[in-house]
Design an enzyme around this catalytic site. Structure first.
Site, PDB file in Angstrom:
ATOM      1  N   LYS A  35       1.046   4.218  -2.899  1.00 49.54           N
ATOM      2  CA  LYS A  35       0.721   5.625  -2.645  1.00 49.54           C
ATOM      3  C   LYS A  35       1.913   6.539  -2.971  1.00 49.54           C
ATOM      4  CE  LYS A  35      -3.538   5.050  -1.618  1.00 49.54           C
ATOM      5  NZ  LYS A  35      -4.595   5.690  -2.445  1.00 49.54           N
ATOM      6  N   TYR A  44       0.834  -1.214   0.000  1.00 50.12           N
ATOM      7  CA  TYR A  44       0.000   0.000   0.000  1.00 50.12           C
ATOM      8  C   TYR A  44       0.866   1.260   0.000  1.00 50.12           C
ATOM      9  CZ  TYR A  44      -3.401   3.456   1.674  1.00 50.12           C
ATOM     10  OH  TYR A  44      -4.187   4.575   1.815  1.00 50.12           O
TER      11      TYR A  44
HETATM   12  N1  LIG Z   1      -8.998   6.195   5.634  1.00 51.84           N
HETATM   13  C1  LIG Z   1      -7.753   6.561   5.791  1.00 51.84           C
HETATM   14  O1  LIG Z   1      -7.228   6.627   6.908  1.00 51.84           O
HETATM   15  C2  LIG Z   1      -6.927   6.943   4.592  1.00 51.84           C
HETATM   16  C3  LIG Z   1      -5.655   7.467   4.818  1.00 51.84           C
HETATM   17  C4  LIG Z   1      -4.869   7.822   3.742  1.00 51.84           C
HETATM   18  C5  LIG Z   1      -5.352   7.672   2.449  1.00 51.84           C
HETATM   19  N2  LIG Z   1      -6.589   7.154   2.249  1.00 51.84           N
HETATM   20  C6  LIG Z   1      -7.026   7.010   0.868  1.00 51.84           C
HETATM   21  O2  LIG Z   1      -8.293   7.618   0.685  1.00 51.84           O
HETATM   22  C7  LIG Z   1      -9.014   6.927  -0.337  1.00 51.84           C
HETATM   23  C8  LIG Z   1     -10.377   6.503   0.185  1.00 51.84           C
HETATM   24  O3  LIG Z   1     -10.194   5.678   1.321  1.00 51.84           O
HETATM   25  P1  LIG Z   1     -11.381   5.327   2.319  1.00 51.84           P
HETATM   26  O4  LIG Z   1     -10.748   5.174   3.641  1.00 51.84           O
HETATM   27  O5  LIG Z   1     -12.517   6.243   2.125  1.00 51.84           O
HETATM   28  O6  LIG Z   1     -11.759   3.844   1.758  1.00 51.84           O
HETATM   29  P2  LIG Z   1     -13.141   3.026   1.712  1.00 51.84           P
HETATM   30  O7  LIG Z   1     -12.778   1.579   1.693  1.00 51.84           O
HETATM   31  O8  LIG Z   1     -14.114   3.511   2.729  1.00 51.84           O
HETATM   32  O9  LIG Z   1     -13.679   3.394   0.269  1.00 51.84           O
HETATM   33  C9  LIG Z   1     -13.019   2.940  -0.881  1.00 51.84           C
HETATM   34  C10 LIG Z   1     -14.052   2.732  -1.976  1.00 51.84           C
HETATM   35  O10 LIG Z   1     -13.357   2.278  -3.137  1.00 51.84           O
HETATM   36  C11 LIG Z   1     -14.132   1.249  -3.738  1.00 51.84           C
HETATM   37  N3  LIG Z   1     -13.247   0.396  -4.547  1.00 51.84           N
HETATM   38  C12 LIG Z   1     -12.358  -0.527  -4.106  1.00 51.84           C
HETATM   39  N4  LIG Z   1     -11.779  -1.143  -5.153  1.00 51.84           N
HETATM   40  C13 LIG Z   1     -12.304  -0.578  -6.280  1.00 51.84           C
HETATM   41  C14 LIG Z   1     -12.120  -0.785  -7.674  1.00 51.84           C
HETATM   42  N5  LIG Z   1     -11.259  -1.721  -8.136  1.00 51.84           N
HETATM   43  N6  LIG Z   1     -12.805  -0.019  -8.544  1.00 51.84           N
HETATM   44  C15 LIG Z   1     -13.688   0.922  -8.088  1.00 51.84           C
HETATM   45  N7  LIG Z   1     -13.949   1.130  -6.789  1.00 51.84           N
HETATM   46  C16 LIG Z   1     -13.250   0.398  -5.894  1.00 51.84           C
HETATM   47  C17 LIG Z   1     -14.767   0.515  -2.575  1.00 51.84           C
HETATM   48  O11 LIG Z   1     -15.899  -0.240  -2.985  1.00 51.84           O
HETATM   49  C18 LIG Z   1     -15.084   1.662  -1.629  1.00 51.84           C
HETATM   50  O12 LIG Z   1     -16.397   2.160  -1.878  1.00 51.84           O
HETATM   51  C19 LIG Z   1      -8.128   5.757  -0.762  1.00 51.84           C
HETATM   52  O13 LIG Z   1      -7.372   6.139  -1.883  1.00 51.84           O
HETATM   53  C20 LIG Z   1      -7.230   5.568   0.454  1.00 51.84           C
HETATM   54  O14 LIG Z   1      -6.018   4.932   0.129  1.00 51.84           O
HETATM   55  C21 LIG Z   1      -7.387   6.785   3.283  1.00 51.84           C
END
Ligand SMILES: NC(=O)c1ccc[n+]([C@@H]2O[C@H](COP(=O)([O-])OP(=O)(O)OC[C@H]3O[C@@H](n4cnc5c(N)ncnc54)[C@H](O)[C@@H]3O)[C@@H](O)[C@H]2O)c1
Length: 255
Positions: free
Chosen positions: A157, A153
């Site tokens: 990123k 991961y």
């Molecule tokens: N939550 C955190 O702490 C955090 C921290 C840093 C970065 N991020 C980044 O923020 C973004 C959103 O994260 P989140 O925490 O809201 O995640 P989440 O799991 O709540 O939402 C992710 C969404 O992506 C969809 N998804 C997964 N694989 C897919 C695919 N192949 N095609 C289309 N859709 C797909 C899922 O169905 C889900 O609805 C991501 O890029 C994550 O890496 C999150």
């Protein structure tokens, strides 16, 4: 209404940060396309926006499917007349150190988190280069620093972060009015964050949470809306002199 007249496509719009972003951009007047591999959750988010008098539609999409990207962007332009904003947000975040990650798991993470962002950015540039647009790639704090328990991961990123700069410089050099920036959330309270912790043993989870929460200067996790507000700024014309930048929103973690 900071997004009046703009059309925005958000991948992974059915949950967490993507869901909050869909709502926030719609509140500011954007027509929002909620794309997700989970069609039910995309539909739930689009319905909620439409019931609140916004303008949204749900689309099924797997970001690793190149053909679907081409079809989806063509559909959006046909339905709404343009594509002004693309938020490459969909990602997966499995736990795994360098020692215990299989090649198959490694490749799956890079396919969704890096190839998905690449294909989306490339296809959006094709339609945005006439009229301009803003592309926002969601990276992470873990794209700037390493995380021992999330090797694949963190790598994905980091790739998203530098890919964003390469693509931004290309567009600037070509004279396209397309800005491309990355957003780097810290630890945000979403289903993905809860899922990552749930994958750990009880002991690992306690250690991980103490280590992470203890090192956030503001003392707590962020909320999806904190990230959605940053994405809104980069989507709007208020950020018109920003390209190739990284917006860190993390309660001071990286600092
Ligand atoms: N939550 C955190 O702490 C955090 C921290 C840093 C970065 N991020 C980044 O923020 C973004 C959103 O994260 P989140 O925490 O809201 O995640 P989440 O799991 O709540 O939402 C992710 C969404 O992506 C969809 N998804 C997964 N694989 C897919 C695919 N192949 N095609 C289309 N859709 C797909 C899922 O169905 C889900 O609805 C991501 O890029 C994550 O890496 C999150």
């Amino acid at each position: 209404m900071r997004m009046n007249g703009k059309v925005a496509l958000i991948t992974g719009g059915g949950s967490g940060i993507g869901e909050a972003t869909c709502h926030r951009l719609a509140e500011e007047g954007a027509a929002v396309v909620v794309a997700d591999i989970n069609e039910d959750s995309a539909r739930r988010v689009a319905d909620a926006i439409n019931n609140g008098r916004g303008n949204a539609c749900a689309k099924h999409q797997d970001v690793t499917n190149e053909k679907r990207w081409v079809g989806l962007i063509a559909d959006v332009v046909k339905q709404f007349g343009s594509l002004d904003v693309l938020v490459n947000n969909a990602a997966i975040a499995p736990i795994g150190t360098v020692e215990d990650t299989s090649l198959a798991d490694w490749s799956r993470v890079q396919r969704v988190n890096v190839e998905g962002v690449f294909i989306g950015t490339r296809e959006a540039i094709k339609v945005m280069k006439q009229k301009g647009g803003s592309i926002i790639n969601i990276s992470s704090d873990l794209g700037i620093i390493g995380e021992p328990t999330m090797a694949a991961y963190s790598t994905s990123k980091g790739a998203t972060r530098v890919f964003t700069k390469s693509a931004a410089l290309h567009c600037a050099r070509k004279g396209y009015a397309i800005r491309i920036n990355s957003v780097h959330p810290g630890f945000i309270d979403t289903p993905a964050a809860a899922g990552a912790v749930a994958e750990m043993s009880e002991e690992e989870a306690v250690t991980f949470q103490a280590r992470i929460l203890g090192s956030i200067p503001m003392g707590c996790m962020g909320a999806p809306i904190d990230i959605a507000n940053g994405i809104l700024f980069l989507s709007s014309d208020e950020s018109s002199y920003m390209t190739g930048s990284e917006l860190v929103i993390d309660g001071g973690f990286i600092a």
